[in-house]
Scaffold this motif. Structure first.
Motif, mmCIF file in Angstrom:
data_model
loop_
_atom_site.group_PDB
_atom_site.id
_atom_site.type_symbol
_atom_site.label_atom_id
_atom_site.label_comp_id
_atom_site.label_asym_id
_atom_site.label_seq_id
_atom_site.Cartn_x
_atom_site.Cartn_y
_atom_site.Cartn_z
ATOM 1 N N LYS A 199 63.498 26.618 -1.379
ATOM 2 C CA LYS A 199 63.055 26.541 0.286
ATOM 3 C C LYS A 199 61.595 25.493 0.719
ATOM 4 C CE LYS A 199 65.795 30.760 1.520
ATOM 5 N NZ LYS A 199 65.824 32.338 1.781
ATOM 6 N N GLU B 180 63.475 22.316 -0.079
ATOM 7 C CA GLU B 180 63.890 21.693 1.552
ATOM 8 C C GLU B 180 63.411 21.493 2.643
ATOM 9 O OE1 GLU B 180 67.013 20.474 2.739
ATOM 10 O OE2 GLU B 180 67.391 20.789 0.819
ATOM 11 N N ASP C 277 64.555 30.764 -5.269
ATOM 12 C CA ASP C 277 65.729 29.903 -3.586
ATOM 13 C C ASP C 277 63.592 30.593 -3.251
ATOM 14 O OD1 ASP C 277 67.310 31.037 -1.953
ATOM 15 O OD2 ASP C 277 65.540 32.052 -1.359
#
Length: 181
Positions: free
Chosen positions: A137, A140, A133
């Motif tokens: 992130k 992103e 995760d």
């Protein structure tokens, strides 16, 4: 990632002595059933291969014929073996039901024995999911920076980990089950 050391899961019989007793008894009866069934088949085949004389043994003796009295005993032995097979089948079915009934209690004992080890493995998954995760992130953020600069992302092309949508649910379940805090 390091492989977990080999962990041996107890069998239901190892975890629950009553389950083990029933299982042993069942195995014994199944062995006896096989033997009795084989014996009945041998007797039946012998009856077909060597029919008994059509006359009573007393008449055959009076005529001077040799009488094999074992030939006349076979139908009764076959009847006894068939009854034994039927009794064993009934007993086996009862023990199978008892074993199925006991399975729950034995499973509780096995699960209690592996709970800590399983918790460690679930916790490793949760750590890995959190790492994924964080990496997603981070990727992103770079895509967001490219967007802010009005870069046509189709030339990259961007990769978005859409599979991560269910990981939060997994983490929540792991917390509710007490595997992670």
């Amino acid at each position: 990632m390091a492989k977990s050391p080999e962990f041996r899961v107890l069998s239901l019989a190892e975890a629950d002595s009553e389950y083990a007793t029933i299982e042993t008894h069942l195995t014994d009866l199944m062995s006896k059933h096989s033997a009795a069934h084989r014996e009945a088949s041998v007797i039946e085949a012998d009856i077909l291969a060597r029919p008994a004389p059509r006359m009573r043994s007393g008449v055959a003796e009076l005529l001077g014929n040799t009488v094999d009295t074992s030939l006349q005993q076979r139908p009764e032995r076959l009847k006894e073996k068939r009854h034994q097979v039927a009794d064993l089948e009934d007993a086996i079915e009862i023990l199978r039901r008892r074993l199925a009934d006991r399975r729950g209690k034995a499973s509780v004992a096995v699960c209690a024995a592996v709970r800590e080890e399983y918790g460690l493995r679930v916790a490793k998954i949760c750590v890995a999911l959190n790492d994924v995760d964080a990496a997603a992130k981070d990727a992103e953020k770079l895509l967001d920076a490219l967007d802010r600069e009005d870069v046509a992302l189709s030339y990259l092309p961007p990769m978005r980990p859409t599979f991560m949508s269910g990981y939060l649910h997994y983490l929540k379940e792991a917390q509710e089950a007490g595997y992670v805090s």
